[in-house]
Design a protein around this motif. Structure first.
Motif, short mmCIF file in Angstrom:
data_model
loop_
_atom_site.label_atom_id
_atom_site.label_comp_id
_atom_site.label_asym_id
_atom_site.label_seq_id
_atom_site.Cartn_x
_atom_site.Cartn_y
_atom_site.Cartn_z
N UNK A 291 -11.72 11.11 43.81
CA UNK A 291 -11.54 12.17 42.51
C UNK A 291 -12.15 13.39 43.12
N UNK A 292 -11.91 14.17 42.39
CA UNK A 292 -11.27 15.95 42.53
C UNK A 292 -12.25 16.54 41.88
N UNK A 293 -12.51 17.65 41.75
CA UNK A 293 -12.58 18.66 41.12
C UNK A 293 -11.95 19.02 40.22
N UNK A 294 -12.04 18.42 38.75
CA UNK A 294 -10.96 18.69 37.41
C UNK A 294 -9.90 17.01 36.97
N UNK A 295 -9.94 16.16 38.37
CA UNK A 295 -8.45 15.62 38.59
C UNK A 295 -8.94 14.58 39.17
N UNK A 296 -8.22 13.56 39.23
CA UNK A 296 -7.90 12.53 39.79
C UNK A 296 -6.76 12.41 40.63
N UNK A 297 -6.55 12.07 41.92
CA UNK A 297 -5.94 12.35 42.37
C UNK A 297 -5.49 11.30 43.22
N UNK A 298 -3.77 10.28 43.15
CA UNK A 298 -4.15 8.52 43.32
C UNK A 298 -2.16 8.50 43.86
N UNK A 299 -2.31 8.17 45.27
CA UNK A 299 -1.57 7.97 45.65
C UNK A 299 -0.82 7.07 45.66
N UNK A 300 0.43 6.40 45.25
CA UNK A 300 1.16 5.37 44.78
C UNK A 300 2.75 5.56 45.74
N UNK A 301 3.02 3.85 45.73
CA UNK A 301 4.17 3.26 46.27
C UNK A 301 4.78 2.68 45.49
N UNK A 302 6.01 2.95 45.19
CA UNK A 302 6.97 2.49 44.18
C UNK A 302 8.91 1.83 44.97
N UNK A 303 9.12 1.24 44.38
CA UNK A 303 10.40 0.48 44.53
C UNK A 303 11.94 2.38 43.84
N UNK A 304 12.63 2.46 44.46
CA UNK A 304 13.84 3.24 43.34
C UNK A 304 14.58 1.91 43.70
N UNK A 305 16.03 2.43 42.25
CA UNK A 305 16.93 1.28 41.97
C UNK A 305 17.65 1.34 43.28
N UNK A 306 17.61 1.66 44.64
CA UNK A 306 18.86 1.71 45.54
C UNK A 306 17.50 1.20 46.55
N UNK A 307 16.62 0.19 46.67
CA UNK A 307 15.27 -0.54 46.93
C UNK A 307 14.79 0.20 48.27
N UNK A 308 14.69 1.75 48.00
CA UNK A 308 14.08 2.47 49.04
C UNK A 308 12.64 2.61 48.23
N UNK A 309 11.51 2.75 49.31
CA UNK A 309 10.31 2.77 49.16
C UNK A 309 9.52 3.99 49.08
#
Length: 88
Positions: A52-70
């Motif tokens: 939680x930051x002033x004025x916004x929330x920062x999310x750190x996410x991890x996701x896959x690509x179509x090539x199998x990269x994270x």
């Protein structure tokens, strides 16, 4: 393309059908340059952290690509109490 650059897209277009035909041709040319569009992969999204930051929330996410990269990325979500109120 040629020495004069990209030709105007709508030149000679008289109706919707002509535009649809032109779009089909443009798509074929681009796919010839870049290759076919890869198939969709199942979405696997993982929330790593939330801050939680002033004025916004920062999310750190991890996701896959179509090539199998994270991919690790940040998503910034503005804090808004009313969806009709602009964020300042």
């Amino acid at each position: 393309m040629n020495r004069t650059g990209i030709p105007p897209l709508l030149k000679g277009m008289k109706n919707d059908e002509q535009w649809r035909e032109k779009i089909t041709e443009i798509r074929k040319v681009w796919l010839n340059y870049i290759g076919e569009v890869p198939a969709n992969v199942p979405v696997r999204l993982q929330l790593i952290s939330e801050s939680k930051e002033p004025g916004y929330t920062r999310l750190q996410v991890e996701y896959d690509t179509v090539y199998g990269d994270r991919i690790i990325a940040y998503v910034l979500v503005p804090n808004v109490s009313d969806s009709n109120t602009p964020v300042k």
